[in-house]
Motif scaffolding. Structure first.
Motif, PDB file in Angstrom:
ATOM      1  N   VAL A   1       0.855  -1.187   0.000  1.00 25.73           N
ATOM      2  CA  VAL A   1       0.000   0.000   0.000  1.00 25.73           C
ATOM      3  C   VAL A   1       0.888   1.232   0.000  1.00 25.73           C
ATOM      4  O   VAL A   1       1.887   1.297   0.723  1.00 25.73           O
ATOM      5  CB  VAL A   1      -0.925   0.000   1.239  1.00 25.73           C
ATOM      6  N   THR A   2       0.529   2.223  -0.830  1.00 27.74           N
ATOM      7  CA  THR A   2       1.278   3.475  -0.897  1.00 27.74           C
ATOM      8  C   THR A   2       0.319   4.614  -1.201  1.00 27.74           C
ATOM      9  O   THR A   2      -0.785   4.387  -1.701  1.00 27.74           O
ATOM     10  CB  THR A   2       2.400   3.398  -1.961  1.00 27.74           C
ATOM     11  N   ASN A   3       0.738   5.809  -0.902  1.00 25.70           N
ATOM     12  CA  ASN A   3      -0.071   6.990  -1.211  1.00 25.70           C
ATOM     13  C   ASN A   3       0.335   7.586  -2.544  1.00 25.70           C
ATOM     14  O   ASN A   3       1.532   7.671  -2.853  1.00 25.70           O
ATOM     15  CB  ASN A   3       0.107   8.067  -0.129  1.00 25.70           C
ATOM     16  N   GLU A   4      -0.637   8.003  -3.304  1.00 22.17           N
ATOM     17  CA  GLU A   4      -0.385   8.778  -4.518  1.00 22.17           C
ATOM     18  C   GLU A   4      -0.342  10.233  -4.079  1.00 22.17           C
ATOM     19  O   GLU A   4      -1.358  10.796  -3.707  1.00 22.17           O
ATOM     20  CB  GLU A   4      -1.492   8.550  -5.551  1.00 22.17           C
ATOM     21  N   VAL A   5       0.853  10.806  -4.077  1.00 22.07           N
ATOM     22  CA  VAL A   5       1.007  12.168  -3.561  1.00 22.07           C
ATOM     23  C   VAL A   5       1.205  13.206  -4.657  1.00 22.07           C
ATOM     24  O   VAL A   5       1.326  14.391  -4.363  1.00 22.07           O
ATOM     25  CB  VAL A   5       2.175  12.256  -2.539  1.00 22.07           C
ATOM     26  N   GLY A   6       1.208  12.784  -5.892  1.00 21.87           N
ATOM     27  CA  GLY A   6       1.533  13.709  -6.970  1.00 21.87           C
ATOM     28  C   GLY A   6       0.357  14.267  -7.742  1.00 21.87           C
ATOM     29  O   GLY A   6       0.548  14.857  -8.792  1.00 21.87           O
ATOM     30  N   MET A   7      -0.856  14.111  -7.254  1.00 23.23           N
ATOM     31  CA  MET A   7      -2.010  14.565  -8.024  1.00 23.23           C
ATOM     32  C   MET A   7      -2.546  15.921  -7.569  1.00 23.23           C
ATOM     33  O   MET A   7      -3.500  16.420  -8.138  1.00 23.23           O
ATOM     34  CB  MET A   7      -3.127  13.517  -7.949  1.00 23.23           C
ATOM     35  N   GLY A   8      -1.923  16.485  -6.556  1.00 22.23           N
ATOM     36  CA  GLY A   8      -2.397  17.762  -6.037  1.00 22.23           C
ATOM     37  C   GLY A   8      -1.532  18.910  -6.533  1.00 22.23           C
ATOM     38  O   GLY A   8      -0.751  18.783  -7.476  1.00 22.23           O
TER      39      GLY A   8
END
Length: 184
Positions: free
Chosen positions: A133-140
């Motif tokens: 599991v990981t966070n998608e942090v690049g969409m903001g």
């Protein structure tokens, strides 16, 4: 190896847990969080309560490939929750009390990549199904401070590494799993 990504509170953990439940058998849950304050303690407690009581939990964020190697025979499914937290812990292990302006982000990224490369290689060959599991942090928006920008960039590259190695990749949007890459 399966990679599950998405935004904060999107349902990533719940989906990972549902996949593990469907597989059946013993589950090892590798939790990468450490208690740093009361809020983090509450978050950890919440996640612990959401997991089935019969699952086994191992708390660590270092050398996860070795942990998988040690436990793959006993556990047909291993969940790693989560890479973004692992990265944060590794970053502060290296940076310590160094000011953001003086952090050696190249060395930090190399250290994180060494850890995730080892994890990836082991997860691909493990007898267990490894669910990461990981966070998608690049969409903001682009963060307004150096540390957040550099972290976002490193996280993006690590997630690309994991996604390339994974057999299956899911993006979780508002609790709904969207297949991005499947082995079927």
């Amino acid at each position: 190896m399966m990679l599950i990504t998405g935004g904060a509170r999107s349902g990533k953990s719940r989906f990972a847990e549902q996949v593990a439940e469907k597989r059946g058998g013993e589950v090892l849950y590798i939790a990468t969080s450490v208690v740093t304050d009361a809020e983090m303690a509450e978050r950890i407690r919440y996640h612990q309560q959401q997991r089935p009581a019969h699952w086994h939990t191992f708390e660590s964020y270092r050398d996860l490939g070795n942990i998988i190697l040690e436990h793959q025979v006993q556990f047909p499914t291993i969940i790693i929750e989560c890479i973004t937290t692992l990265m944060t812990n590794l970053l502060f292990d290296i940076a310590g009390e160094t000011s953001v302006e003086d952090m050696d982000f190249e060395a930090i990224e190399q250290h994180i990549f060494a850890q995730t490369t080892q994890l990836t290689k082991v997860a691909q060959q493990a007898d267990s199904e490894v669910i990461i599991v990981t966070n998608e942090v690049g969409m903001g928006i682009v963060p307004d401070n150096l540390l957040a920008r550099r972290f976002r960039d490193i996280a993006g590259r690590v997630n690309q590494q994991l996604a390339a190695a994974a057999d299956d990749v899911y993006l979780i949007v508002s609790g709904i799993p969207v297949p991005v890459k499947t082995s079927e």
